[in-house]
Structures are given as C-alpha cells and as structure tokens.
Design a protein around this motif. Sequence first.
Motif, mmCIF file in Angstrom:
data_model
loop_
_atom_site.group_PDB
_atom_site.id
_atom_site.type_symbol
_atom_site.label_atom_id
_atom_site.label_comp_id
_atom_site.label_asym_id
_atom_site.label_seq_id
_atom_site.Cartn_x
_atom_site.Cartn_y
_atom_site.Cartn_z
ATOM 1 N N ALA A 176 0.833 -1.206 0.000
ATOM 2 C CA ALA A 176 0.000 0.000 0.000
ATOM 3 C C ALA A 176 0.864 1.252 0.000
ATOM 4 O O ALA A 176 0.567 2.223 -0.699
ATOM 5 N N LYS A 177 1.953 1.253 0.743
ATOM 6 C CA LYS A 177 2.862 2.407 0.781
ATOM 7 C C LYS A 177 3.514 2.624 -0.586
ATOM 8 O O LYS A 177 3.589 3.743 -1.088
ATOM 9 N N ILE A 178 3.974 1.551 -1.200
ATOM 10 C CA ILE A 178 4.607 1.667 -2.531
ATOM 11 C C ILE A 178 3.614 2.226 -3.537
ATOM 12 O O ILE A 178 3.925 3.148 -4.287
ATOM 13 N N PHE A 179 2.400 1.683 -3.567
ATOM 14 C CA PHE A 179 1.404 2.139 -4.534
ATOM 15 C C PHE A 179 0.963 3.570 -4.272
ATOM 16 O O PHE A 179 0.649 4.310 -5.198
ATOM 17 N N SER A 180 0.960 4.006 -3.017
ATOM 18 C CA SER A 180 0.562 5.395 -2.736
ATOM 19 C C SER A 180 1.639 6.377 -3.192
ATOM 20 O O SER A 180 1.344 7.536 -3.455
ATOM 21 N N ASP A 181 2.885 5.923 -3.296
ATOM 22 C CA ASP A 181 3.977 6.777 -3.766
ATOM 23 C C ASP A 181 4.171 6.699 -5.279
ATOM 24 O O ASP A 181 4.981 7.418 -5.839
ATOM 25 N N LEU A 182 3.445 5.811 -5.946
ATOM 26 C CA LEU A 182 3.556 5.623 -7.391
ATOM 27 C C LEU A 182 2.473 6.446 -8.071
ATOM 28 O O LEU A 182 1.292 6.237 -7.838
ATOM 29 N N HIS A 183 2.878 7.387 -8.894
ATOM 30 C CA HIS A 183 1.936 8.262 -9.589
ATOM 31 C C HIS A 183 1.931 7.895 -11.062
ATOM 32 O O HIS A 183 2.980 7.860 -11.695
ATOM 33 N N VAL A 184 0.759 7.628 -11.613
ATOM 34 C CA VAL A 184 0.653 7.236 -13.018
ATOM 35 C C VAL A 184 -0.209 8.241 -13.769
ATOM 36 O O VAL A 184 0.290 9.024 -14.554
ATOM 37 N N GLY A 185 -1.510 8.243 -13.558
ATOM 38 C CA GLY A 185 -2.409 9.164 -14.233
ATOM 39 C C GLY A 185 -3.532 9.567 -13.299
ATOM 40 O O GLY A 185 -4.032 8.741 -12.541
ATOM 41 N N PHE A 186 -3.923 10.853 -13.358
ATOM 42 C CA PHE A 186 -4.953 11.346 -12.448
ATOM 43 C C PHE A 186 -5.545 12.648 -12.980
ATOM 44 O O PHE A 186 -4.963 13.300 -13.850
ATOM 45 N N LEU A 187 -6.704 12.997 -12.456
ATOM 46 C CA LEU A 187 -7.375 14.241 -12.845
ATOM 47 C C LEU A 187 -6.866 15.402 -12.002
ATOM 48 O O LEU A 187 -6.601 15.245 -10.812
ATOM 49 N N CYS A 188 -6.745 16.550 -12.645
ATOM 50 C CA CYS A 188 -6.308 17.772 -11.977
ATOM 51 C C CYS A 188 -7.156 18.939 -12.461
ATOM 52 O O CYS A 188 -7.787 18.869 -13.521
ATOM 53 N N LYS A 189 -7.117 20.009 -11.700
ATOM 54 C CA LYS A 189 -7.742 21.273 -12.090
ATOM 55 C C LYS A 189 -6.617 22.255 -12.386
ATOM 56 O O LYS A 189 -5.635 22.336 -11.650
ATOM 57 N N VAL A 190 -6.759 23.000 -13.485
ATOM 58 C CA VAL A 190 -5.748 23.993 -13.854
ATOM 59 C C VAL A 190 -5.856 25.189 -12.909
ATOM 60 O O VAL A 190 -6.929 25.775 -12.744
ATOM 61 N N ILE A 191 -4.745 25.537 -12.304
ATOM 62 C CA ILE A 191 -4.654 26.704 -11.434
ATOM 63 C C ILE A 191 -4.130 27.892 -12.233
ATOM 64 O O ILE A 191 -4.618 29.005 -12.118
ATOM 65 N N ASN A 192 -3.120 27.622 -13.064
ATOM 66 C CA ASN A 192 -2.494 28.670 -13.865
ATOM 67 C C ASN A 192 -1.899 28.025 -15.118
ATOM 68 O O ASN A 192 -1.429 26.894 -15.065
ATOM 69 N N PHE A 193 -1.925 28.743 -16.243
ATOM 70 C CA PHE A 193 -1.350 28.239 -17.484
ATOM 71 C C PHE A 193 -0.452 29.302 -18.085
ATOM 72 O O PHE A 193 -0.868 30.442 -18.268
ATOM 73 N N ASP A 194 0.794 28.939 -18.374
ATOM 74 C CA ASP A 194 1.760 29.828 -19.013
ATOM 75 C C ASP A 194 1.871 29.397 -20.471
ATOM 76 O O ASP A 194 2.528 28.404 -20.783
ATOM 77 N N LEU A 207 -5.313 26.425 -22.137
ATOM 78 C CA LEU A 207 -5.952 25.973 -20.908
ATOM 79 C C LEU A 207 -6.460 27.176 -20.136
ATOM 80 O O LEU A 207 -5.831 28.232 -20.127
ATOM 81 N N LYS A 208 -7.610 26.986 -19.506
ATOM 82 C CA LYS A 208 -8.205 28.042 -18.692
ATOM 83 C C LYS A 208 -8.181 27.616 -17.234
ATOM 84 O O LYS A 208 -8.279 26.419 -16.929
ATOM 85 N N GLN A 209 -8.084 28.598 -16.355
ATOM 86 C CA GLN A 209 -8.149 28.313 -14.937
ATOM 87 C C GLN A 209 -9.451 27.568 -14.647
ATOM 88 O O GLN A 209 -10.525 27.959 -15.117
ATOM 89 N N GLY A 210 -9.349 26.459 -13.929
ATOM 90 C CA GLY A 210 -10.516 25.656 -13.599
ATOM 91 C C GLY A 210 -10.751 24.479 -14.530
ATOM 92 O O GLY A 210 -11.558 23.596 -14.206
ATOM 93 N N ASP A 211 -10.090 24.447 -15.704
ATOM 94 C CA ASP A 211 -10.232 23.299 -16.597
ATOM 95 C C ASP A 211 -9.837 22.019 -15.871
ATOM 96 O O ASP A 211 -8.862 21.995 -15.104
ATOM 97 N N VAL A 212 -10.570 20.943 -16.128
ATOM 98 C CA VAL A 212 -10.219 19.634 -15.595
ATOM 99 C C VAL A 212 -9.406 18.913 -16.668
ATOM 100 O O VAL A 212 -9.863 18.762 -17.805
#
Length: 131
Positions: free
Chosen positions: A18-36, A82-87
């Motif tokens: 469980a610890k190993i898998f919690s430290d392994l990042h593959v793909g996930f949803l995010c919200k855009v805070i800022n786009f340059d 990308l716009k702020q708030g985009d998923v």
Amino acid sequence: MRTDPAGSMSTIFESFKAKIFSDLHVGFLCKVINFDSGKCAADVQPLIRTTSDIPAIIQGAQVLAHRLSVNGGEPQVYKPLLKQGDVVFVVCADREIKNALNGSVAAASTGRQHDVNDAVVLGVLGCNLSS
C-alpha cells in the motif's frame, strides 16, 4: 492465544505494498490553477485525495501540443489554451524528464520514477469544454 506468523507477515507485506502504490503516480485528474502559454506549462491541483490532506499543487507541468495535417494539407501546430478551472488528465513519466526536454538523449539527474515533478498534462477532459 498464539499469533499466526504467516498472517502477521501478510499484514506487513500488504502495508508495504500500500505504501509503494501510494507513492507511485501514473495518471490522475487535476484542475488547472495557472497556465503559461509561452512555456506551455501549467500549475495543476490533483483532484483525488489519497490522504487526509489536500493534494499539493504540481507546478510547471509540461502540456502537450499537437502538429496535425488536416485533409492532407500542410502540417499545422496547435498549442493548447488551458483556462483556470479546466479539468485535465495528467500522467507522470517513468523517469525524470528535465534533461530530455530539448530533444536530446540524456541521463536523468535523479532516480525519480513516476514522480509528480515529471507530470505532463495530456489535455482537457471533453466534458469540461462546454464552457
């Protein structure tokens, strides 16, 4: 009462897994805070909580662009807007990407694997494009 050594070992291994898998990042949803747009990079907030804390903002994630040929015409470059708030959907590279961003084969400076510091924004979820 006797403790079952196999059961105890199984519990230890399950906790370790469980610890190993919690430290392994593959793909996930995010919200855009800022786009340059100049750097084609975004600060994004993961939307899935994996601990009791709010996930930390990932800063400067690279954002994919596209080069397309429409109807056999000359290839055109399409940069994201990308716009702020985009998923968005974000993946984490297998290894550190910093030294390879210039297009040259390079060794990684660190031993990072599937780390949020090597996050890449693949694109906006279609359901989020209506606004």
